[in-house]
Scaffold this active site. Structure first.
Site, mmCIF file in Angstrom:
data_model
loop_
_atom_site.group_PDB
_atom_site.id
_atom_site.type_symbol
_atom_site.label_atom_id
_atom_site.label_comp_id
_atom_site.label_asym_id
_atom_site.label_seq_id
_atom_site.Cartn_x
_atom_site.Cartn_y
_atom_site.Cartn_z
ATOM 1 N N ALA A 208 1.599 -11.583 -4.362
ATOM 2 C CA ALA A 208 0.496 -11.561 -5.420
ATOM 3 C C ALA A 208 -0.196 -10.530 -5.236
ATOM 4 O O ALA A 208 -0.544 -9.892 -4.065
ATOM 5 C CB ALA A 208 0.003 -12.807 -5.658
ATOM 6 N N THR B 268 4.847 -8.467 1.137
ATOM 7 C CA THR B 268 4.680 -9.665 1.865
ATOM 8 C C THR B 268 5.820 -10.502 1.886
ATOM 9 O O THR B 268 6.414 -11.376 2.763
ATOM 10 C CB THR B 268 3.468 -10.462 1.178
ATOM 11 N N GLU C 229 10.393 -11.917 -11.803
ATOM 12 C CA GLU C 229 9.444 -12.893 -10.783
ATOM 13 C C GLU C 229 9.019 -14.149 -11.513
ATOM 14 O O GLU C 229 8.876 -15.232 -11.002
ATOM 15 C CB GLU C 229 8.123 -11.985 -10.183
ATOM 16 N N THR D 74 9.082 -10.452 -4.423
ATOM 17 C CA THR D 74 9.199 -8.872 -4.239
ATOM 18 C C THR D 74 8.056 -8.507 -3.743
ATOM 19 O O THR D 74 6.982 -8.855 -4.010
ATOM 20 C CB THR D 74 9.352 -8.232 -5.774
ATOM 21 N N GLY E 218 2.919 -8.243 -10.380
ATOM 22 C CA GLY E 218 3.724 -6.970 -11.117
ATOM 23 C C GLY E 218 3.209 -5.571 -10.680
ATOM 24 O O GLY E 218 3.588 -4.470 -10.946
ATOM 25 N N GLY E 219 2.506 -5.670 -9.328
ATOM 26 C CA GLY E 219 2.035 -4.157 -8.848
ATOM 27 C C GLY E 219 3.428 -3.718 -8.214
ATOM 28 O O GLY E 219 3.593 -2.355 -8.253
ATOM 29 N N LYS F 140 -6.547 -10.654 -1.035
ATOM 30 C CA LYS F 140 -6.026 -10.721 -2.461
ATOM 31 C C LYS F 140 -6.907 -12.003 -3.227
ATOM 32 O O LYS F 140 -6.681 -11.966 -4.555
ATOM 33 C CB LYS F 140 -4.581 -11.308 -2.410
ATOM 34 N N ASP G 243 6.735 -15.771 -3.067
ATOM 35 C CA ASP G 243 6.412 -14.741 -3.464
ATOM 36 C C ASP G 243 4.847 -13.751 -3.233
ATOM 37 O O ASP G 243 4.079 -14.734 -2.989
ATOM 38 C CB ASP G 243 6.709 -14.429 -5.171
HETATM 39 C C1 5RP Z 1 5.739 -7.167 -7.443
HETATM 40 C C2 5RP Z 1 4.506 -8.306 -6.996
HETATM 41 C C3 5RP Z 1 4.246 -8.426 -5.579
HETATM 42 O O1 5RP Z 1 4.422 -9.691 -5.261
HETATM 43 C C4 5RP Z 1 2.848 -7.831 -5.688
HETATM 44 O O2 5RP Z 1 2.832 -6.652 -5.668
HETATM 45 C C5 5RP Z 1 2.175 -8.027 -4.025
HETATM 46 O O3 5RP Z 1 2.912 -7.094 -3.155
HETATM 47 P P1 5RP Z 1 2.436 -6.688 -1.771
HETATM 48 O O4 5RP Z 1 3.166 -8.119 -0.964
HETATM 49 O O5 5RP Z 1 3.218 -5.619 -1.374
HETATM 50 O O6 5RP Z 1 0.874 -6.552 -1.852
HETATM 51 O O7 5RP Z 1 3.989 -8.760 -7.887
HETATM 52 O O8 5RP Z 1 6.322 -7.077 -8.592
#
Ligand code: 5RP
Length: 230
Positions: A85, A31, A105, A28, A97-98, A123, A83
């Protein structure tokens, strides 16, 4: 290079790890969404995979783009999860979890033979914690759970605001119907100790520290893509 292009680069590299017939966990966030778009192109040209999405948001995108979906009930073992992060440390411990999807996940990652993290290289941090740690909690006893989190963190020498995640005037609600507390403790030197302490609190459903789940991180930067392994 802009942030979106870096996400696409990392996602494209991750796609090279996807083989025909795989059962995929699909993450989610922005990315992971770039990965879904590239995966959908492969599917359209004949690749045969099934995906278990980690959120309703990802499920909706997969359906829109024609990626075949399954559930962990139908497909309880997965080959590979890809996924994003929020933070990645050099041992590939993650904060996630952002986007509020950390529980699904983590369940999906834990049922996969392999997890690959994709991100732009900003990151990557030496020590996790500049990004507030998302903690998914039951609605019942919210104030008591928050206090227990603060006390448990305090025993580990961690302190800082623990705030209820909001969407406008309403509390943010996860796909599982829970709430999120974002804990701004700053640097977390002992992620294992904090993970154990949080798991010992009954109102905590799950937290966003991912330990021992990711074995590969694909990080894209202006100079190219690099792969870290743990
Ligand atoms: C969602 C997440 C995402 O993987 C995390 O927040 C990174 O998101 P992005 O790719 O938009 O920076 O953990 O719960």
């Amino acid at each position: 290079m802009d942030a979106k292009s870096l996400k696409i680069k990392a996602a494209a590299e991750a796609l090279t790890h996807v083989k025909d017939g795989m059962r995929l966990g699909i993450g989610t966030g922005s990315t992971a969404e770039e990965f879904v778009r590239l995966l959908a192109e492969k599917v359209a040209s004949g690749m045969n995979v099934i995906g278990v999405p980690t959120s309703e948001r990802t499920a909706a995108l997969c359906r829109e783009l024609g990626v075949t979906l399954s559930t962990l009930e139908e497909t309880p073992q997965l080959d590979l999860t890809i996924d994003g992060a929020d933070e990645v440390d050099p041992d590939l411990v993650l904060i996630k979890g952002g986007g509020g999807a950390l529980l699904r996940e983590k369940i999906v990652a834990a049922t996969s033979s392999e997890m690959i993290v994709i991100a732009d290289e900003s990151k990557l941090v030496n020590t996790l914690g500049a990004f507030p740690l998302p903690i998914e909690v039951n609605r019942f006893g919210l104030a008591a759970t928050k206090l227990a989190i603060e006390r448990a963190a305090g025993k580990l020498g961690l302190a800082g605001p623990v705030t209820l995640r909001m969407t406008g005037d309403e509390a943010f609600v996860t796909d599982g119907g829970h709430l999120i507390l974002d804990a701004s403790f700053g640097r977390i030197p002992d992620t294992r100790a904090l993970s154990n302490a949080l798991h010992a609190i009954p109102g905590v459903v799950e937290h966003g520290l991912f330990l021992g789940l990711a074995r590969v991180a694909i990080l894209a930067g202006a100079d190219g893509v690099r792969t870290l392994r743990s």
